[in-house]
Design a protein around this motif. Structure first.
Motif, short mmCIF file in Angstrom:
data_model
loop_
_atom_site.label_atom_id
_atom_site.label_comp_id
_atom_site.label_asym_id
_atom_site.label_seq_id
_atom_site.Cartn_x
_atom_site.Cartn_y
_atom_site.Cartn_z
N THR A 26 -15.05 1.65 5.03
CA THR A 26 -15.78 1.48 3.76
C THR A 26 -15.09 2.26 2.64
OG1 THR A 26 -17.31 3.31 4.19
CG2 THR A 26 -18.00 1.10 4.93
N LYS A 27 -14.30 3.26 2.99
CA LYS A 27 -13.57 4.04 1.98
C LYS A 27 -12.39 3.26 1.39
CE LYS A 27 -14.88 8.73 3.27
NZ LYS A 27 -16.25 8.40 3.27
N MET A 28 -12.03 2.12 2.01
CA MET A 28 -10.96 1.29 1.45
C MET A 28 -11.29 0.84 0.03
SD MET A 28 -9.30 -1.01 4.50
CE MET A 28 -10.80 -1.81 5.00
N LEU A 29 -12.57 0.76 -0.28
CA LEU A 29 -12.99 0.38 -1.63
C LEU A 29 -12.43 1.35 -2.68
CD1 LEU A 29 -16.68 -0.49 -0.77
CD2 LEU A 29 -14.96 -2.11 -1.63
N LYS A 30 -12.14 2.59 -2.27
CA LYS A 30 -11.65 3.61 -3.20
C LYS A 30 -10.13 3.60 -3.36
CE LYS A 30 -15.43 6.78 -2.15
NZ LYS A 30 -16.14 6.86 -3.39
N TRP A 31 -9.41 2.96 -2.43
CA TRP A 31 -7.94 3.01 -2.52
C TRP A 31 -7.22 1.66 -2.44
CZ3 TRP A 31 -5.15 2.09 2.14
CH2 TRP A 31 -5.88 2.20 3.32
N ILE A 32 -7.97 0.59 -2.23
CA ILE A 32 -7.37 -0.75 -2.26
C ILE A 32 -8.11 -1.56 -3.33
CG2 ILE A 32 -6.82 -2.83 -0.94
CD1 ILE A 32 -6.84 -1.13 1.59
N PRO A 33 -7.52 -1.67 -4.52
CA PRO A 33 -8.23 -2.26 -5.66
C PRO A 33 -8.69 -3.70 -5.46
CG PRO A 33 -6.04 -1.48 -6.32
CD PRO A 33 -6.18 -1.23 -4.86
N GLU A 34 -7.97 -4.50 -4.68
CA GLU A 34 -8.36 -5.91 -4.54
C GLU A 34 -9.53 -6.14 -3.59
OE1 GLU A 34 -4.81 -5.15 -1.84
OE2 GLU A 34 -5.20 -4.80 -3.94
N ILE A 35 -9.96 -5.10 -2.87
CA ILE A 35 -11.10 -5.27 -1.95
C ILE A 35 -12.40 -5.21 -2.76
CG2 ILE A 35 -12.40 -4.24 -0.06
CD1 ILE A 35 -9.80 -3.61 1.30
N ALA A 118 4.53 -8.23 1.28
CA ALA A 118 3.45 -7.47 1.92
C ALA A 118 3.79 -5.99 1.97
CB ALA A 118 3.18 -8.02 3.32
N LYS A 119 5.05 -5.67 2.30
CA LYS A 119 5.45 -4.26 2.39
C LYS A 119 5.22 -3.56 1.06
CE LYS A 119 9.29 -1.18 3.32
NZ LYS A 119 9.94 -0.72 4.50
N HIS A 120 5.59 -4.20 -0.03
CA HIS A 120 5.41 -3.61 -1.36
C HIS A 120 3.92 -3.42 -1.67
CE1 HIS A 120 6.15 -2.63 -5.53
NE2 HIS A 120 5.27 -3.55 -5.87
N ALA A 121 3.11 -4.44 -1.41
CA ALA A 121 1.67 -4.36 -1.69
C ALA A 121 1.02 -3.26 -0.84
CB ALA A 121 1.01 -5.71 -1.42
N PHE A 122 1.37 -3.19 0.43
CA PHE A 122 0.80 -2.17 1.30
C PHE A 122 1.26 -0.78 0.87
CE2 PHE A 122 -0.50 -5.66 3.80
CZ PHE A 122 -1.36 -5.23 4.79
N TYR A 123 2.50 -0.65 0.38
CA TYR A 123 2.98 0.65 -0.08
C TYR A 123 2.21 1.11 -1.32
CZ TYR A 123 5.93 4.58 -1.23
OH TYR A 123 6.37 5.85 -1.51
N GLU A 124 1.90 0.19 -2.22
CA GLU A 124 1.09 0.55 -3.39
C GLU A 124 -0.27 1.08 -2.95
OE1 GLU A 124 0.83 -2.65 -6.19
OE2 GLU A 124 2.93 -2.44 -6.80
N ASN A 125 -0.89 0.41 -1.98
CA ASN A 125 -2.18 0.87 -1.48
C ASN A 125 -2.05 2.21 -0.76
OD1 ASN A 125 -3.49 -1.39 -2.52
ND2 ASN A 125 -3.25 -2.54 -0.63
N LEU A 126 -0.97 2.40 -0.03
CA LEU A 126 -0.72 3.67 0.65
C LEU A 126 -0.58 4.81 -0.37
CD1 LEU A 126 -0.37 4.59 3.62
CD2 LEU A 126 2.10 4.40 3.26
N THR A 127 0.10 4.52 -1.47
CA THR A 127 0.23 5.51 -2.54
C THR A 127 -1.14 5.84 -3.14
OG1 THR A 127 2.45 4.72 -3.06
CG2 THR A 127 1.33 5.97 -4.77
N ASN A 128 -1.99 4.83 -3.32
CA ASN A 128 -3.35 5.07 -3.81
C ASN A 128 -4.12 5.97 -2.84
OD1 ASN A 128 -2.92 3.39 -6.02
ND2 ASN A 128 -3.92 1.63 -5.08
N LEU A 129 -3.98 5.71 -1.54
CA LEU A 129 -4.64 6.54 -0.53
C LEU A 129 -4.14 7.98 -0.62
CD1 LEU A 129 -6.35 7.01 2.05
CD2 LEU A 129 -4.35 6.25 3.36
N ALA A 130 -2.84 8.16 -0.74
CA ALA A 130 -2.26 9.51 -0.83
C ALA A 130 -2.80 10.26 -2.05
CB ALA A 130 -0.74 9.43 -0.89
N LEU A 131 -2.84 9.59 -3.19
CA LEU A 131 -3.35 10.23 -4.41
C LEU A 131 -4.82 10.62 -4.27
CD1 LEU A 131 -1.61 7.99 -7.11
CD2 LEU A 131 -1.07 10.38 -6.53
N LEU A 132 -5.60 9.74 -3.66
CA LEU A 132 -7.02 10.03 -3.45
C LEU A 132 -7.19 11.21 -2.49
CD1 LEU A 132 -9.98 9.20 -3.96
CD2 LEU A 132 -9.76 7.63 -2.02
N ALA A 133 -6.44 11.23 -1.41
CA ALA A 133 -6.53 12.33 -0.44
C ALA A 133 -6.11 13.65 -1.09
CB ALA A 133 -5.65 12.04 0.77
#
Length: 141
Positions: A26-35, A118-133
């Protein structure tokens, strides 16, 4: 399953912080903008995206060990396993993300063409997760 790609990022937060975030889809809502929504039903999570995607809707289940979390995706156009490996290193965590797909994945486009997008899109989301953490770690949450 065959690995499609791997992303690696260093996060200035404890592995436990990242593990807690990843263990709760459920926390994906905070780091994956398209969800748009994440709905839980008996340990399964329905993910719905607001923008066009290969998997507009999918179901995921989560398995975890001490330093690894795996999202198992089904019921979308492409089934996959997304594995997050957490490696503590001094005052940071090395977060490795690997996307694996079935050997005989059926898609409208060849996986060789989808992989870099996909790799690029997933990396952007991974960066969002890192910034949030890192923000949560800094704020002491």
């Amino acid at each position: 399953m065959k690995n499609l790609f791997t992303n690696v990022i260093n996060v200035h937060a404890e592995a436990a912080t990242l593990q807690a975030m990843l263990a709760d889809p459920t926390k994906m809502l905070k780091w994956i903008p398209e969800i748009e929504t994440v709905t839980e039903d008996q340990g399964r999570f329905q993910i719905i995206r607001q923008t066009e995607a290969l998997n507009q809707s999918e179901m995921i289940t989560v398995t975890q060990t001490e330093h690894q979390i795996v999202y198992h995706s089904t019921e979308g156009r492409l089934a996959y396993d997304l594995t997050f490996k957490l490696t503590p290193a001094d005052d940071q965590t090395i977060l490795t993300e690997t996307l694996a797909v079935p050997e005989k994945a059926e898609t409208h486009l060849p996986l060789k063409l989808l992989a870099p997008i996909a790799k690029h899109a997933f990396y952007e989301n991974l960066t969002n997760l890192a910034l949030l953490a890192e923000r949560w770690a800094y704020q002491g949450n």
